[in-house]
Scaffold this active site. Structure first.
Site, PDB file in Angstrom:
ATOM      1  CG  ASP A 116      -2.021   1.012   1.206  1.00  0.00           C
ATOM      2  OD1 ASP A 116      -3.003   0.903   0.449  1.00  0.00           O
ATOM      3  OD2 ASP A 116      -1.862   1.982   1.976  1.00  0.00           O
TER       4      ASP A 116
ATOM      5  CG  HIS B 117      -5.763  -3.169  -0.105  1.00  0.00           C
ATOM      6  ND1 HIS B 117      -4.999  -2.658  -1.134  1.00  0.00           N
ATOM      7  CD2 HIS B 117      -5.447  -2.438   0.997  1.00  0.00           C
ATOM      8  CE1 HIS B 117      -4.260  -1.656  -0.667  1.00  0.00           C
ATOM      9  NE2 HIS B 117      -4.512  -1.506   0.617  1.00  0.00           N
TER      10      HIS B 117
END
Length: 327
Positions: free
Chosen positions: A108, A303
């Protein structure tokens, strides 16, 4: 005992780059260290599975709470969270550890930072591992203006630019916020879908406020793991992490003139099939920009890949390390 205490090594602290950085270290102090860099809204705790596995494999591994997060310092000024500071913290951590170079692994936002390290501090990087976050060319325009045009004014990164607003909304009910974000892939893919009425994509403010918090079926973390995040963000708030986003334009302005390729550096890119925010398609151009690149996809992962599919992540990284950085 909290999950943070039971699942992590003892916390250590280092004075780096004008702040105090908290970090967690495991494995023997030999070979090239692997520095694990978390994203938003996360902590070094996000890497708990990797710290254990890398230690068991005899690898030296370090996971910091980065600037603005967890037990590390949270400076006031927004500009204290620009790329110069974020990369400088990591080179400062290397100085503290007494090493010249490390392999940097980022997920991320941590991924954005680790891909900038070889451009800004080439002498300190032995290798780069991107988890979900690809190496991306410099945008032709201010990225915030581009996001506003493409995704609308309520897209979360655009929304984050407004001082104080997202900070207050996310902090109003920290447990709900963390449970909203830390969900399984199908739930986050639905949140990322194009709205029928033509509104903003990734409009997390509205989605969070509409979300029924009694929905427990999509939860990714155990109650103990969730509590570690909730306790931390209740104490710190979200402003430090949001301030990373508030430097998108500044970082873009200041990155003019940096190299546009990464050569002579072993790089590994791991994509996640069901990541709605950082899609595998975003990494497709990487072979044209990185001279020494290996790519893999983890199927079925959303994610939060290092927490969703830790065994697959650990196996891919350790296999690559054994080939590229043998002990």
């Amino acid at each position: 005992m909290s999950a943070l205490e039971s699942q992590m090594p003892p916390v250590q602290r280092a004075p780096v780059n004008g702040i105090e950085m908290a970090y967690y270290e495991a494995g023997p102090r030999e070979g090239v260290p692997i520095i694990l860099c978390h994203g938003f809204p996360e902590l070094a705790f996000s890497w708990r599975h990797q710290l254990k596995a890398f230690e068991a494999a005899g690898r030296w591994v370090v996971a910091p709470d980065q600037r603005g997060y967890g037990l590390s310092s949270r400076p006031e000024a927004v500009t204290d969270y620009d790329m110069e500071h974020l990369t400088g913290d990591l080179t400062g951590l290397l100085d503290h550890l007494g090493v010249e170079k490390a392999i940097f692994c980022g997920h991320d936002w941590g991924g954005i930072v680790v891909w900038q390290l070889p451009l800004m501090h080439p002498g300190r990087v032995a290798g780069v591992i991107g988890l979900n976050t690809p190496f991306m060319p410099r945008s032709p325009l201010d990225p915030i203006a581009l996001m506003r045009m493409r995704f609308g004014p309520d897209m979360y990164i655009v929304w984050f630019q407004t001082p104080g607003d997202a900070d207050a909304v996310l902090s109003a009910d920290v447990e709900k916020t963390m449970r909203f974000f830390m969900r399984k892939p199908a739930a986050l893919q639905a949140a990322a879908a194009q709205p029928a009425a033509g509104g903003s994509t990734f409009a997390f403010k509205e989605l969070l406020q509409r979300w029924d918090a009694s929905d427990t079926g999509s939860q990714l973390l155990t109650p103990e793991e969730l509590a570690a995040f909730v306790e931390s963000f209740r104490r710190t708030g979200f402003t430090g992490g949001i301030n990373w986003y508030r430097n998108f334009t500044r970082n873009w302005e200041r990155s003019e003139g940096l190299p546009v390729r990464i050569d002579r550096l072993p790089c590994l890119m791991i994509t996640a099939e069901k990541d709605a925010v950082l899609t595998p398609a975003m990494a497709e151009g990487m072979p044209g920009m990185i001279g020494d690149l290996e790519m893999h996809m983890i199927h079925g992962s959303g994610h939060w890949t290092q927490q969703e599919k830790p065994e697959e992540v650990n196996q891919l990284i350790l296999d690559w390390l054994d080939r590229r950085f043998p002990k």
